[in-house]
Design an enzyme around this catalytic site. Structure first.
Site, PDB file in Angstrom:
ATOM      1  N   GLU B  47     -18.049  36.846  60.072  1.00  0.00           N
ATOM      2  CA  GLU B  47     -18.434  38.082  59.382  1.00  0.00           C
ATOM      3  C   GLU B  47     -18.092  39.345  60.155  1.00  0.00           C
ATOM      4  OE1 GLU B  47     -20.527  35.606  60.177  1.00  0.00           O
ATOM      5  OE2 GLU B  47     -22.515  36.330  60.781  1.00  0.00           O
ATOM      6  N   ASN B  48     -17.727  39.207  61.428  1.00  0.00           N
ATOM      7  CA  ASN B  48     -17.276  40.403  62.135  1.00  0.00           C
ATOM      8  C   ASN B  48     -15.839  40.783  61.761  1.00  0.00           C
ATOM      9  OD1 ASN B  48     -16.908  37.945  63.611  1.00  0.00           O
ATOM     10  ND2 ASN B  48     -16.203  39.121  65.361  1.00  0.00           N
TER      11      ASN B  48
END
Lengths: 231, 210
Positions: B47-48
């Site tokens: 998700e980064n």
């Protein structure tokens, strides 16, 4: 806003940040953290700041150093507590800093909304959780959504890989993270880069942040961030 | 015999359909990646801001600009893409991810998830992307031990810890059983080293045997 300024020094780049400002600080842990600009902000002296960032500082450097210097009244973030967040932890437990927890996706989208002129939006994240208490909701297509307002910064401090003299930016790998969104969401966006190249030297198809969002660019000598390693 | 964390990761990996877009949460779920077959075509999302994430980086591969959501250095694979955080969570919240695998403190028989806070008075809350993942992925799998150190079931009629999401978990993978949860309550799919009747006796929720 007028054209991007390319500045020679960090101290020029962070001039004019006022006490009480909301400052968006890029980075996910150390990746993409604008260390030099944050150090510059410490020297510049602005205080009573509200910081919006994914984390609340790691180790003793960057955001953690700003917190340690006592300049931050409030942190708005998704994930303050980490194995190396001891500066924040101590301030929080001593009641010397406010914390607002925002789910990571909402943090990003609320800044995106600010940058895009969206007045507010509805999202199902956090429905039924303690973060939803007292919030305005609406059922859309049978699903409960929460009303989310934009997060706007007075200043954004971000780090990018390379800028051209028009202020167009490209990033590197996962260090991109919050940079492109924060760049749109602040009245003044200040960017530290590893390299400034002449206009025309960046592939226009590959520009991630167009220069219209960028107010000041400053080149830094070397990237000082290190690998944080496993938590 | 109950399963080791590694064996359990292999069971989860077995159940992820080939070609899926998958997010593996921090901690135990990360191990699932080690058991995905090379030819599965499964694309890992972190998700980064990355799709088609490769294995953990070692030695000269370590690059401070390239980490996973746990801030551990990782590598690229051919076909990797990078994107900013709002895009990354739009992928999640927009229902484009097929599966996410998360850890949990508690899961209710109807699929409520508690995995971000124990509610302890001195705890510093930290939610990260858990609430977005919980409501966004098409299927949410949870990996956890079924019983805590005191022998209390983590599969519960109603979560007592603060919720991460409501009715969002579809299946729990534990050291002793794989159990579907949802509107129809808990349904046993597999057990390891324990009989269905023994499980029923120890669980505080009705258990359907499929």
């Amino acid at each position: 806003m007028s054209r991007t300024e390319i500045l020679e020094t960090i101290d020029e780049a962070v001039q004019g940040v006022e006490d009480g400002s909301t400052v968006l600080v890029g980075g996910f842990g150390f990746a993409g953290m604008p260390f030099d600009l944050v150090d510059g902000l410490i020297r510049q002296g602005a205080t009573d700041l509200t910081i919006v960032s994914n984390n609340a500082g790691n180790g003793d450097v960057g955001l953690a150093a700003l917190l340690k210097a006592g300049r931050v009244r409030k942190v708005v973030c998704s994930f303050p507590r980490q194995s190396d967040s001891y500066v924040f932890d101590e301030l929080y437990r001593a009641g010397r800093i406010e914390l607002e927890i925002v789910p990571q996706g909402n943090l990003a989208e609320r800044m995106r909304a600010a940058g895009a002129g969206i007045g507010a939006f509805y999202c199902p994240t956090a429905v039924g959780t303690p973060l939803a208490e007292g919030r305005e909701t609406r059922t859309i297509d049978g699903r409960v959504h929460i009303l989310e307002y934009p997060i706007r910064g007075d200043v954004a401090l971000i780090s990018a890989h390379r800028a051209d003299t028009m202020g167009n930016l490209v990033y590197r790998k996962t260090a991109r993270n919050f940079g492109p969104v924060m760049a749109t969401a602040a009245a003044t966006t200040i960017v530290q880069v590893g390299e400034v190249v002449p206009a025309g030297a960046l592939d226009p198809e590959a520009v991630v942040t167009p220069g219209i969002y960028v107010d000041r660019v400053v080149r830094v000598e070397e990237r000082r961030y290190t690998v944080q390693g496993a938590r | 015999m109950s399963l080791t964390p590694d064996q359990l990761a292999a069971v989860v990996a077995r159940d992820i359909p080939a070609g899926s877009y998958v997010n593996l949460g921090i901690g135990r779920p990360t191990k699932v990646a080690d058991h995905l077959p090379d030819d599965s075509g499964i694309v890992l999302h972190t998700e980064n801001g990355m799709l088609n994430m490769g294995p953990a980086a070692t030695g000269d591969q370590i690059d401070p600009d390239l980490t996973n959501a746990g801030k551990v250095p990782v590598t690229e694979l051919p076909g990797t893409s990078y994107f900013h955080h709002a895009d990354s969570f739009a992928m999640m919240r927009g229902g484009h991810l097929d599966v996410c695998v998360l850890g949990a403190f508690q899961v209710s028989a109807t699929g409520d998830l508690a995995n971000w806070s124990t509610g302890a008075p001195d705890a510093i809350p930290a939610v990260g992307g858990a609430m977005d993942l919980a409501i966004g992925a098409k299927q949410v799998f949870v990996m956890m031990t079924l019983f805590d150190k005191q022998g209390q079931s983590k599969l519960v009629p109603e979560c007592t810890y603060p919720l991460t999401g409501v009715a969002c978990v579809s299946r729990i993978y534990t050291d002793v059983a794989v159990i579907d949860v949802g509107p129809d309550g808990a349904t046993l799919r597999e057990s390891f080293g324990i009989t269905p009747d023994e499980l029923r006796a120890r669980l505080p929720v009705p258990l359907t045997i499929s």
